[in-house]
Enzyme design. Structure first.
Site, PDB file in Angstrom:
ATOM      1  N   ASN A  72      23.436  -3.441  -6.624  1.00  0.00           N
ATOM      2  CA  ASN A  72      24.571  -4.281  -6.217  1.00  0.00           C
ATOM      3  C   ASN A  72      24.156  -5.661  -5.711  1.00  0.00           C
ATOM      4  O   ASN A  72      24.955  -6.598  -5.757  1.00  0.00           O
ATOM      5  CB  ASN A  72      25.363  -3.540  -5.127  1.00  0.00           C
TER       6      ASN A  72
ATOM      7  N   TYR B  58      24.718 -17.461 -13.355  1.00  0.00           N
ATOM      8  CA  TYR B  58      25.431 -16.293 -12.817  1.00  0.00           C
ATOM      9  C   TYR B  58      26.093 -15.483 -13.941  1.00  0.00           C
ATOM     10  O   TYR B  58      25.762 -14.310 -14.129  1.00  0.00           O
ATOM     11  CB  TYR B  58      26.435 -16.717 -11.738  1.00  0.00           C
TER      12      TYR B  58
ATOM     13  N   LYS C 178      24.982 -11.799 -15.605  1.00  0.00           N
ATOM     14  CA  LYS C 178      25.897 -10.647 -15.618  1.00  0.00           C
ATOM     15  C   LYS C 178      26.175 -10.166 -17.057  1.00  0.00           C
ATOM     16  O   LYS C 178      26.351  -8.965 -17.285  1.00  0.00           O
ATOM     17  CB  LYS C 178      27.200 -10.997 -14.896  1.00  0.00           C
TER      18      LYS C 178
HETATM   19  P1  NAD Z   1      27.658 -10.684  -0.589  1.00  0.00           P
HETATM   20  O1  NAD Z   1      27.045 -12.031  -0.648  1.00  0.00           O
HETATM   21  O2  NAD Z   1      28.686 -10.371   0.451  1.00  0.00           O
HETATM   22  O3  NAD Z   1      26.510  -9.568  -0.501  1.00  0.00           O
HETATM   23  C1  NAD Z   1      25.366  -9.651  -1.313  1.00  0.00           C
HETATM   24  C2  NAD Z   1      24.396  -8.569  -0.951  1.00  0.00           C
HETATM   25  O4  NAD Z   1      23.209  -8.830  -1.712  1.00  0.00           O
HETATM   26  C3  NAD Z   1      24.011  -8.592   0.520  1.00  0.00           C
HETATM   27  O5  NAD Z   1      23.914  -7.276   1.008  1.00  0.00           O
HETATM   28  C4  NAD Z   1      22.635  -9.245   0.518  1.00  0.00           C
HETATM   29  O6  NAD Z   1      21.774  -8.721   1.516  1.00  0.00           O
HETATM   30  C5  NAD Z   1      22.102  -8.869  -0.859  1.00  0.00           C
HETATM   31  N1  NAD Z   1      21.124  -9.873  -1.304  1.00  0.00           N
HETATM   32  C6  NAD Z   1      21.354 -11.187  -1.511  1.00  0.00           C
HETATM   33  N2  NAD Z   1      20.193 -11.799  -1.857  1.00  0.00           N
HETATM   34  C7  NAD Z   1      19.236 -10.827  -1.861  1.00  0.00           C
HETATM   35  C8  NAD Z   1      17.849 -10.810  -2.148  1.00  0.00           C
HETATM   36  N3  NAD Z   1      17.187 -11.903  -2.513  1.00  0.00           N
HETATM   37  N4  NAD Z   1      17.185  -9.630  -2.061  1.00  0.00           N
HETATM   38  C9  NAD Z   1      17.828  -8.499  -1.719  1.00  0.00           C
HETATM   39  N5  NAD Z   1      19.145  -8.445  -1.441  1.00  0.00           N
HETATM   40  C10 NAD Z   1      19.828  -9.591  -1.516  1.00  0.00           C
HETATM   41  O7  NAD Z   1      28.200 -10.437  -2.039  1.00  0.00           O
HETATM   42  P2  NAD Z   1      29.346  -9.490  -2.623  1.00  0.00           P
HETATM   43  O8  NAD Z   1      30.510 -10.367  -2.881  1.00  0.00           O
HETATM   44  O9  NAD Z   1      29.508  -8.250  -1.839  1.00  0.00           O
HETATM   45  O10 NAD Z   1      28.687  -9.174  -4.034  1.00  0.00           O
HETATM   46  C11 NAD Z   1      28.030  -7.962  -4.332  1.00  0.00           C
HETATM   47  C12 NAD Z   1      27.867  -7.866  -5.839  1.00  0.00           C
HETATM   48  O11 NAD Z   1      29.149  -7.963  -6.452  1.00  0.00           O
HETATM   49  C13 NAD Z   1      27.034  -8.993  -6.433  1.00  0.00           C
HETATM   50  O12 NAD Z   1      26.218  -8.475  -7.457  1.00  0.00           O
HETATM   51  C14 NAD Z   1      28.070  -9.948  -7.002  1.00  0.00           C
HETATM   52  O13 NAD Z   1      27.559 -10.683  -8.078  1.00  0.00           O
HETATM   53  C15 NAD Z   1      29.133  -8.969  -7.445  1.00  0.00           C
HETATM   54  N6  NAD Z   1      30.491  -9.542  -7.557  1.00  0.00           N
HETATM   55  C16 NAD Z   1      31.154 -10.044  -6.473  1.00  0.00           C
HETATM   56  C17 NAD Z   1      32.439 -10.576  -6.647  1.00  0.00           C
HETATM   57  C18 NAD Z   1      33.241 -11.121  -5.485  1.00  0.00           C
HETATM   58  O14 NAD Z   1      34.293 -11.730  -5.721  1.00  0.00           O
HETATM   59  N7  NAD Z   1      32.826 -10.938  -4.257  1.00  0.00           N
HETATM   60  C19 NAD Z   1      33.016 -10.607  -7.921  1.00  0.00           C
HETATM   61  C20 NAD Z   1      32.301 -10.107  -8.994  1.00  0.00           C
HETATM   62  C21 NAD Z   1      31.036  -9.558  -8.801  1.00  0.00           C
END
Ligand code: NAD
Length: 248
Positions: free
Chosen positions: A91, A156, A160
């Site tokens: 994730n 990005y 994906k």
């Molecule tokens: P967020 O930024 O709230 O959390 C990201 C997580 O990734 C955190 O726990 C952080 O510790 C971890 N992380 C970041 N950089 C890191 C690194 N270098 N090494 C290890 N861990 C690392 O993001 P989110 O919105 O919860 O997103 C989680 C996933 O969902 C991601 O893959 C993101 O691409 C995907 N996503 C999010 C959305 C959205 O709208 N929030 C939409 C589509 C996909």
């Protein structure tokens, strides 16, 4: 209790969607290794889980996800603590907004490194354990932009799209070892990233979503619970959209 007796590792579990996945997995009876990028944020997440009543069945680790040895060590620790590894959730991810005209190659690479290369590294390490165990289940976090791209930060969506390709390919490769591989493709989800956006950005965004709201982390986490559970025993190679039917 859809995940009773299962053991999961969840990367990026300290906040947002990952934290919601960890919580829902614990609620469904799983034991969980929560991976984060720093010890401090991992400790904070574990403390928050305790406050919310999850006092056992969870450990926190912070391997560098782009380092194959560190990932192997963390998954071995998970197995040493809980006896096995049934589920890997990839994730952790970072978003990007750069324009193609001034995109630095190293910035492009950094995004691909975490969003794609680390997913490969974690899948490889987990698959080696799962094959020996006789099976397992991998779920990757994709995005709605893996379907139609986005107008900036091209690393990005590119990463994906590649996660979808890796998911479908590994599903075909690992089926014979009883390992399912799927992905969840969230739409705009209310995490820290989205919470800071002003009303002027959020309102027009919501207007493009047929369900009329952004997703909550729990909406997305529930899709992971389904795919991680035996309810999805014949589902593999699937990219499951959880986006309120949002389209570009
Ligand atoms: P967020 O930024 O709230 O959390 C990201 C997580 O990734 C955190 O726990 C952080 O510790 C971890 N992380 C970041 N950089 C890191 C690194 N270098 N090494 C290890 N861990 C690392 O993001 P989110 O919105 O919860 O997103 C989680 C996933 O969902 C991601 O893959 C993101 O691409 C995907 N996503 C999010 C959305 C959205 O709208 N929030 C939409 C589509 C996909």
């Amino acid at each position: 209790m859809l995940l009773q007796g299962k053991v999961a590792a969840v990367t990026g579990g300290t906040r947002g969607i990952g934290y919601a996945i960890v919580k829902r997995f614990l609620e469904e009876g799983a034991k969980v290794a929560l991976f984060g990028s720093r010890q401090e944020t991992v400790d904070q997440a574990i403390a928050k889980l305790k406050e919310e009543g999850f006092t056992e069945n969870v450990i926190g680790l912070c391997p560098s996800l782009t380092d194959a040895d560190a990932v192997k060590e963390a998954l071995d620790k998970t197995v040493a603590e809980f006896g096995k590894l049934d589920i890997l959730v990839n994730n952790a991810g970072v978003s990007a907004r750069e324009s193609i005209y001034d995109y630095k190659v190293e910035d492009f690479e950094k995004t691909v490194d975490l969003n794609l290369n680390s997913v490969f590294i974690c899948c490889q390490a987990a698959a080696r354990i799962m094959k020996q165990q006789g099976g397992g289940n991998i779920i990757n976090t994709s995005s709605m932009v893996s379907i139609y791209g986005q107008p900036s930060g091209s690393a990005y969506p590119a990463s994906k799209f590649a996660v979808n390709g890796l998911t479908k390919s590994l599903a075909r490769e690992l089926g014979k070892d009883n390992i399912r591989v799927n992905a969840v493709a969230p739409g705009v989800t209310r995490t820290d990233m989205v919470a800071v956006l002003p009303e002027s950005v959020i309102k027009p965004l919501i207007a493009t979503i047929p369900l009329g709201r952004v997703g909550e982390p729990e909406d997305v986490a529930n899709a992971f619970v389904f795919l991680a559970s035996d309810m999805a025993s014949y589902v593999t190679g699937e990219i499951l959209s959880v986006d309120g039917a949002a389209r570009s």
